[in-house]
Design a protein around this motif. Structure first.
Motif, short mmCIF file in Angstrom:
data_model
loop_
_atom_site.label_atom_id
_atom_site.label_comp_id
_atom_site.label_asym_id
_atom_site.label_seq_id
_atom_site.Cartn_x
_atom_site.Cartn_y
_atom_site.Cartn_z
N ARG A 137 0.85 -1.20 0.00
CA ARG A 137 0.00 0.00 0.00
C ARG A 137 0.89 1.25 0.00
N PRO A 138 1.56 1.49 -1.12
CA PRO A 138 2.53 2.60 -1.17
C PRO A 138 1.92 3.97 -0.89
N ALA A 139 0.65 4.16 -1.26
CA ALA A 139 0.03 5.47 -1.04
C ALA A 139 0.00 5.84 0.43
N ALA A 140 -0.12 4.83 1.30
CA ALA A 140 -0.20 5.09 2.73
C ALA A 140 1.13 5.56 3.31
N TRP A 141 2.22 5.38 2.56
CA TRP A 141 3.55 5.72 3.07
C TRP A 141 4.15 6.94 2.39
N GLN A 142 3.39 7.65 1.58
CA GLN A 142 3.94 8.79 0.86
C GLN A 142 4.38 9.92 1.78
N VAL A 143 3.93 9.89 3.04
CA VAL A 143 4.36 10.93 3.98
C VAL A 143 5.87 10.87 4.22
N LEU A 144 6.49 9.69 4.04
CA LEU A 144 7.93 9.59 4.28
C LEU A 144 8.73 10.34 3.22
N PRO A 145 8.53 10.07 1.91
CA PRO A 145 9.22 10.88 0.90
C PRO A 145 8.86 12.36 1.00
N GLN A 146 7.62 12.65 1.38
CA GLN A 146 7.21 14.04 1.54
C GLN A 146 8.03 14.72 2.63
N ALA A 147 8.24 14.03 3.75
CA ALA A 147 9.02 14.60 4.84
C ALA A 147 10.50 14.70 4.48
N ALA A 148 11.00 13.73 3.69
CA ALA A 148 12.42 13.75 3.32
C ALA A 148 12.74 14.90 2.38
N GLY A 149 11.76 15.32 1.58
CA GLY A 149 11.97 16.46 0.69
C GLY A 149 12.82 16.11 -0.52
N THR A 150 13.54 17.10 -1.02
CA THR A 150 14.36 16.93 -2.22
C THR A 150 15.82 17.26 -1.92
N GLY A 151 16.69 16.72 -2.75
CA GLY A 151 18.11 16.99 -2.62
C GLY A 151 18.51 18.26 -3.34
N PRO A 152 19.82 18.58 -3.32
CA PRO A 152 20.30 19.80 -3.99
C PRO A 152 20.00 19.83 -5.48
N ASN A 153 19.87 18.63 -6.09
CA ASN A 153 19.58 18.57 -7.52
C ASN A 153 18.09 18.65 -7.83
N GLY A 154 17.28 18.82 -6.79
CA GLY A 154 15.84 18.92 -7.00
C GLY A 154 15.13 17.59 -7.09
N ARG A 155 15.87 16.49 -7.03
CA ARG A 155 15.25 15.17 -7.09
C ARG A 155 14.87 14.71 -5.69
N PRO A 156 13.91 13.77 -5.58
CA PRO A 156 13.51 13.29 -4.25
C PRO A 156 14.70 12.77 -3.46
N SER A 157 14.72 13.06 -2.18
CA SER A 157 15.79 12.59 -1.32
C SER A 157 15.79 11.07 -1.26
N PRO A 158 16.98 10.44 -1.32
CA PRO A 158 17.04 8.97 -1.23
C PRO A 158 16.88 8.46 0.19
N LEU A 159 16.73 9.35 1.17
CA LEU A 159 16.60 8.91 2.56
C LEU A 159 15.39 8.01 2.76
#
Length: 240
Positions: free
Chosen positions: A89-111
């Protein structure tokens, strides 16, 4: 092997310091012991921390709703861990990438990485970059990512206890349980050989209460949340 529930007011030794963006730490996690994850507060309001990211393979079982699982994952990320979520259920976990934000290159953080429930290559954990793997595979999950190296912790999210999950439950270094119905509490008592008083307590926990269970450990605690966590997860609750 067991995990200790740590009271920051006591001398529990020094855990390693992890490097993380202070803005992320302030946003999603109350302060706690270095290398530890604050899971709640004690009877006197003192923060209680588990040493979940450590120099040995570690297993944690969460029995309850997604709120608790996502809060633990957010707080692990806030103290510098890579977090990989294997879920159906990936939709339920989207808060994690949302909280991690983006890196200096503007791409999603790999955290924070969300993966399917199938074997994948994991980041290599280290003292400077520990790894938390969340297996959100229902009440009888496959053991796809057992912790095999230091600085890897695998969290198994069980929406409820099932007899077929006994092996995973018994192998846990620490178990965090929310309120259980009577039948589930009776199963918990059989799995962990709990006396009647503890079994009954599992059925009367409030929505914001959790029991931490481990070797020689039975510690009721109250979940605490920050304003930013409430924005991401909503109010503290028993369910998803």
């Amino acid at each position: 092997m067991s995990l200790r529930l740590r009271d920051p007011g006591r001398n529990n030794g020094v855990a390693p310091e992890f490097t993380v963006d202070p803005k992320l730490l302030d946003a999603v996690s109350p302060s706690g012991d270095r290398g530890g994850i604050v899971v709640g507060s004690g009877l006197n309001g003192e923060p209680l921390t588990i040493s979940a990211l450590r120099a040995m393979p570690t297993r944690i079982v969460l029995v309850g709703g997604l709120y608790l699982a996502r809060q633990v994952a957010l707080r692990a990320m806030a103290v510098g861990a890579w977090v990989v979520i294997a879920t159906g259920r990936p939709a339920a976990w989207q808060v994690l990438p949302q909280a991690a934000g983006t890196g200096p290159n503007g791409r999603p953080s790999p955290l924070a990485q969300i993966r399917r429930l199938s074997p994948v290559e994991l980041p290599r954990p280290s003292e400077d970059a520990p790894l938390l793997v969340v297996t959100d595979g229902g009440p009888t999950p496959q053991d796809l990512f057992p912790p095999r190296s230091p600085w890897q912790t695998t969290v198994y999210v069980l929406p409820y206890l099932h007899p077929q999950a006994t092996t995973i439950a018994n192998a846990a270094d620490i178990v965090l349980m929310q309120r259980l119905p009577v039948g589930q509490a009776e199963l918990a008592a059989r799995i962990w050989r709990l006396p009647p008083q503890m079994m009954r307590q599992l059925t009367t926990l409030k929505d914001d209460q959790v029991v931490a269970l481990g070797a020689n450990l039975w510690r009721p605690l109250r979940l605490v949340t920050t304003a930013k966590e409430q924005q991401l997860l909503g109010p503290v609750r028993r369910g998803d």
